[in-house]
Design a protein around this motif. Structure first.
Motif, PDB file in Angstrom:
ATOM      1  N   LEU A 127       1.653  -0.133  -3.363  1.00 51.03           N
ATOM      2  CA  LEU A 127       1.488  -1.012  -4.513  1.00 51.03           C
ATOM      3  C   LEU A 127       1.809  -0.262  -5.803  1.00 51.03           C
ATOM      4  CD1 LEU A 127       0.624  -3.768  -5.631  1.00 51.03           C
ATOM      5  CD2 LEU A 127      -1.717  -2.889  -5.697  1.00 51.03           C
ATOM      6  N   VAL A 128       1.329   0.973  -5.913  1.00 53.40           N
ATOM      7  CA  VAL A 128       1.635   1.791  -7.088  1.00 53.40           C
ATOM      8  C   VAL A 128       3.128   2.123  -7.123  1.00 53.40           C
ATOM      9  CG1 VAL A 128       1.190   3.999  -8.227  1.00 53.40           C
ATOM     10  CG2 VAL A 128      -0.709   2.693  -7.263  1.00 53.40           C
ATOM     11  N   SER A 129       3.716   2.415  -5.958  1.00 55.76           N
ATOM     12  CA  SER A 129       5.157   2.678  -5.889  1.00 55.76           C
ATOM     13  C   SER A 129       5.950   1.466  -6.364  1.00 55.76           C
ATOM     14  CB  SER A 129       5.577   3.027  -4.459  1.00 55.76           C
ATOM     15  OG  SER A 129       5.062   4.254  -4.064  1.00 55.76           O
ATOM     16  N   LEU A 130       5.525   0.294  -5.950  1.00 53.93           N
ATOM     17  CA  LEU A 130       6.194  -0.938  -6.358  1.00 53.93           C
ATOM     18  C   LEU A 130       6.086  -1.148  -7.867  1.00 53.93           C
ATOM     19  CD1 LEU A 130       7.674  -3.504  -5.427  1.00 53.93           C
ATOM     20  CD2 LEU A 130       5.438  -4.571  -5.119  1.00 53.93           C
ATOM     21  N   ALA A 131       4.908  -0.891  -8.430  1.00 51.49           N
ATOM     22  CA  ALA A 131       4.721  -1.029  -9.876  1.00 51.49           C
ATOM     23  C   ALA A 131       5.578  -0.006 -10.628  1.00 51.49           C
ATOM     24  CB  ALA A 131       3.250  -0.850 -10.234  1.00 51.49           C
TER      25      ALA A 131
ATOM     26  N   PHE B 125       8.640  -0.743 -13.225  1.00 55.16           N
ATOM     27  CA  PHE B 125       8.660  -0.152 -14.558  1.00 55.16           C
ATOM     28  C   PHE B 125       9.976   0.578 -14.815  1.00 55.16           C
ATOM     29  CE2 PHE B 125       7.932   3.525 -17.309  1.00 55.16           C
ATOM     30  CZ  PHE B 125       7.500   2.890 -18.462  1.00 55.16           C
ATOM     31  N   ILE B 126      10.400   1.417 -13.877  1.00 55.37           N
ATOM     32  CA  ILE B 126      11.646   2.173 -14.025  1.00 55.37           C
ATOM     33  C   ILE B 126      12.840   1.234 -14.135  1.00 55.37           C
ATOM     34  CG2 ILE B 126      13.214   3.763 -12.840  1.00 55.37           C
ATOM     35  CD1 ILE B 126      10.644   5.093 -11.684  1.00 55.37           C
ATOM     36  N   THR B 127      12.847   0.180 -13.325  1.00 57.30           N
ATOM     37  CA  THR B 127      13.931  -0.798 -13.353  1.00 57.30           C
ATOM     38  C   THR B 127      14.002  -1.505 -14.699  1.00 57.30           C
ATOM     39  OG1 THR B 127      13.745  -1.116 -10.978  1.00 57.30           O
ATOM     40  CG2 THR B 127      14.860  -2.859 -12.223  1.00 57.30           C
TER      41      THR B 127
ATOM     42  N   LEU C 257      10.552   4.663  -4.083  1.00 60.41           N
ATOM     43  CA  LEU C 257       9.863   5.936  -4.293  1.00 60.41           C
ATOM     44  C   LEU C 257       9.107   6.287  -3.011  1.00 60.41           C
ATOM     45  CD1 LEU C 257       8.361   5.241  -7.829  1.00 60.41           C
ATOM     46  CD2 LEU C 257      10.384   6.578  -7.278  1.00 60.41           C
ATOM     47  N   PRO C 258       9.312   7.476  -2.480  1.00 60.21           N
ATOM     48  CA  PRO C 258       8.628   7.852  -1.237  1.00 60.21           C
ATOM     49  C   PRO C 258       7.107   7.853  -1.399  1.00 60.21           C
ATOM     50  CG  PRO C 258      10.362   9.432  -1.772  1.00 60.21           C
ATOM     51  CD  PRO C 258      10.218   8.520  -2.947  1.00 60.21           C
TER      52      PRO C 258
END
Length: 117
Positions: free
Chosen positions: A49-53, A57-59, A25-26
Motif C-alpha cells: 500500500l505504501v509502495s502504491l502511494a 506520488f512519483i508519477t 518499487l520493490p
C-alpha cells in the motif's frame, strides 16, 4: 483488535488485491524506508500500500514536471535541426527547472545547491 478489519473505510476487496499486486518499487526497498522511519510491519499488504502511494506520488511529480517543461517551451529532444528526420520519438530530460515547481505544487520546497548555480 489491531490491524486491518472489516470496518476499514477502503473497499472491502482492496487489501485482498494487494496480495497479488506487484509494485514498481520493490517490497524490500519500501520495507527498508518504512523501518528507517520507525514503522516495522510484517504485513506485505501494508508495504505494498505504501509502495502504491509512493508510486502514485512519483508519477504525479514526473507528470507535473513534464507539463512544466512543455509550458516553458523546452524542446523535448534538444535537437532543433529541421533536417533530423531519423528520430521521430521525442526524448525528455527531467531538469531541476521543471522539478522544482512540480514539487512545490505538492508542498515540497527544493533548492539547488550553491555549486550548481
Amino acid at each position: 483488535s489491531s490491524g486491518i478489519n472489516a470496518e476499514c473505510p477502503l473497499r472491502p476487496g482492496f487489501f485482498k488485491t494487494l496480495d497479488d499486486y506487484t509494485p514498481t518499487l520493490p517490497d524490500s526497498l519500501t520495507a527498508h524506508y518504512l523501518s528507517q522511519a520507525g514503522l516495522h510491519t510484517s504485513d506485505p499488504r501494508i508495504i505494498r500500500l505504501v509502495s502504491l502511494a509512493a508510486q502514485k506520488f512519483i508519477t504525479e511529480v514526473a507528470s507535473d514536471a513534464l507539463t512544466h517543461s512543455q509550458m516553458r517551451g523546452n524542446p523535448a529532444g534538444g535537437s532543433t535541426a529541421s533536417g533530423n528526420k531519423k528520430s521521430k520519438e521525442k526524448k525528455n530530460c527531467l531538469r531541476m527547472e521543471d522539478l522544482q515547481p512540480a514539487l512545490a505544487d505538492m508542498g515540497i520546497q527544493v533548492k539547488k545547491p550553491a555549486y550548481y548555480m
